[in-house]
Design a protein around this motif. Structure first.
Motif, PDB file in Angstrom:
ATOM      1  N   GLY A 150      27.994  61.774  37.401  1.00 37.81           N
ATOM      2  CA  GLY A 150      28.323  62.227  36.063  1.00 37.81           C
ATOM      3  C   GLY A 150      28.168  63.712  35.892  1.00 37.81           C
ATOM      4  N   ALA A 151      28.544  64.181  34.705  1.00 39.74           N
ATOM      5  CA  ALA A 151      28.472  65.604  34.398  1.00 39.74           C
ATOM      6  C   ALA A 151      27.364  65.921  33.408  1.00 39.74           C
ATOM      7  CB  ALA A 151      29.815  66.071  33.838  1.00 39.74           C
ATOM      8  N   GLY A 152      26.598  64.914  33.017  1.00 35.97           N
ATOM      9  CA  GLY A 152      25.512  65.133  32.074  1.00 35.97           C
ATOM     10  C   GLY A 152      25.897  64.858  30.632  1.00 35.97           C
ATOM     11  N   CYS A 153      27.098  64.353  30.408  1.00 37.92           N
ATOM     12  CA  CYS A 153      27.559  64.082  29.051  1.00 37.92           C
ATOM     13  C   CYS A 153      26.989  62.747  28.548  1.00 37.92           C
ATOM     14  CB  CYS A 153      29.079  64.049  29.003  1.00 37.92           C
ATOM     15  SG  CYS A 153      29.811  62.736  29.990  1.00 37.92           S
ATOM     16  N   ALA A 154      27.237  62.451  27.286  1.00 40.40           N
ATOM     17  CA  ALA A 154      26.715  61.229  26.673  1.00 40.40           C
ATOM     18  C   ALA A 154      27.270  59.976  27.357  1.00 40.40           C
ATOM     19  CB  ALA A 154      27.041  61.204  25.186  1.00 40.40           C
ATOM     20  N   SER A 155      28.541  60.000  27.716  1.00 36.82           N
ATOM     21  CA  SER A 155      29.150  58.844  28.382  1.00 36.82           C
ATOM     22  C   SER A 155      28.507  58.579  29.735  1.00 36.82           C
ATOM     23  CB  SER A 155      30.653  59.066  28.577  1.00 36.82           C
ATOM     24  OG  SER A 155      31.303  59.181  27.344  1.00 36.82           O
ATOM     25  N   CYS A 156      28.225  59.645  30.452  1.00 32.29           N
ATOM     26  CA  CYS A 156      27.607  59.503  31.772  1.00 32.29           C
ATOM     27  C   CYS A 156      26.180  58.964  31.653  1.00 32.29           C
ATOM     28  CB  CYS A 156      27.629  60.830  32.509  1.00 32.29           C
ATOM     29  SG  CYS A 156      29.307  61.425  32.852  1.00 32.29           S
ATOM     30  N   HIS A 157      25.454  59.419  30.643  1.00 27.31           N
ATOM     31  CA  HIS A 157      24.099  58.901  30.415  1.00 27.31           C
ATOM     32  C   HIS A 157      24.139  57.431  30.007  1.00 27.31           C
ATOM     33  CE1 HIS A 157      21.539  62.388  30.992  1.00 27.31           C
ATOM     34  NE2 HIS A 157      22.469  63.124  30.411  1.00 27.31           N
ATOM     35  N   GLU A 158      25.143  57.067  29.217  1.00 33.97           N
ATOM     36  CA  GLU A 158      25.299  55.669  28.820  1.00 33.97           C
ATOM     37  C   GLU A 158      25.588  54.797  30.042  1.00 33.97           C
ATOM     38  OE1 GLU A 158      28.119  52.859  25.940  1.00 33.97           O
ATOM     39  OE2 GLU A 158      28.346  55.037  25.892  1.00 33.97           O
ATOM     40  N   THR A 208      24.485  64.666  39.350  1.00 32.63           N
ATOM     41  CA  THR A 208      25.233  65.566  38.474  1.00 32.63           C
ATOM     42  C   THR A 208      25.724  66.809  39.200  1.00 32.63           C
ATOM     43  OG1 THR A 208      23.194  66.627  37.749  1.00 32.63           O
ATOM     44  CG2 THR A 208      24.024  64.831  36.379  1.00 32.63           C
ATOM     45  N   SER A 227      37.561  61.466  38.053  1.00 31.64           N
ATOM     46  CA  SER A 227      37.212  61.250  36.650  1.00 31.64           C
ATOM     47  C   SER A 227      35.828  60.624  36.570  1.00 31.64           C
ATOM     48  CB  SER A 227      38.254  60.372  35.961  1.00 31.64           C
ATOM     49  OG  SER A 227      38.408  59.146  36.621  1.00 31.64           O
TER      50      SER A 227
END
Length: 121
Positions: free
Chosen positions: A50-58, A80, A92
């Motif tokens: 992930g990139a550290g965004c909310a979606s990746c954390h979810e 990350t 993606s």
């Protein structure tokens, strides 16, 4: 230091991806294998890219729930570092990697969907 952290990398960081414990996965198929000296049911490592965004954390939280629900003796690693993410060929995010093979990418899977994905491994 390069722009956005893309400078020269150490030789060790340019190696092929390994298990989260540092060993090379031995159980990439559906058979039973070992990782870190322990028997595993076909899965030795699970990673969320992930990139550290909310979606990746979810996605990370959902993957952790799925691993816990299945009782797998592995820890979900969150990657990350964009250089390491690019080594997997993922275009993606978020993405899920099981035994160093990309299993899903581009959308947030619910915990139940991650469980189904892990059962196939």
């Amino acid at each position: 230091m390069g722009l956005f952290g893309f400078g020269k990398k150490k030789k060790e960081e340019q190696q092929t991806p390994t298990c989260c414990c540092g060993s090379v996965p031995q159980a990439a198929e559906k058979s039973t294998g070992t990782c870190c000296g322990e028997e595993v049911d076909g899965i030795c490592c699970v990673k969320v890219l992930g990139a550290g965004c909310a979606s990746c954390h979810e996605q990370l939280e959902n993957a952790q729930k799925a691993v816990k629900n299945l009782g797998l003796p592995v820890e979900v690693e969150y990657v990350t570092d964009l250089q390491k993410v690019m080594e997997y060929g993922v275009m993606s995010l978020p993405a899920i990697v099981v035994n160093d093979k990309v299993a899903a990418m581009g959308k947030v899977l619910k915990a139940a969907d991650v469980e189904k994905l892990l059962r196939k491994q």
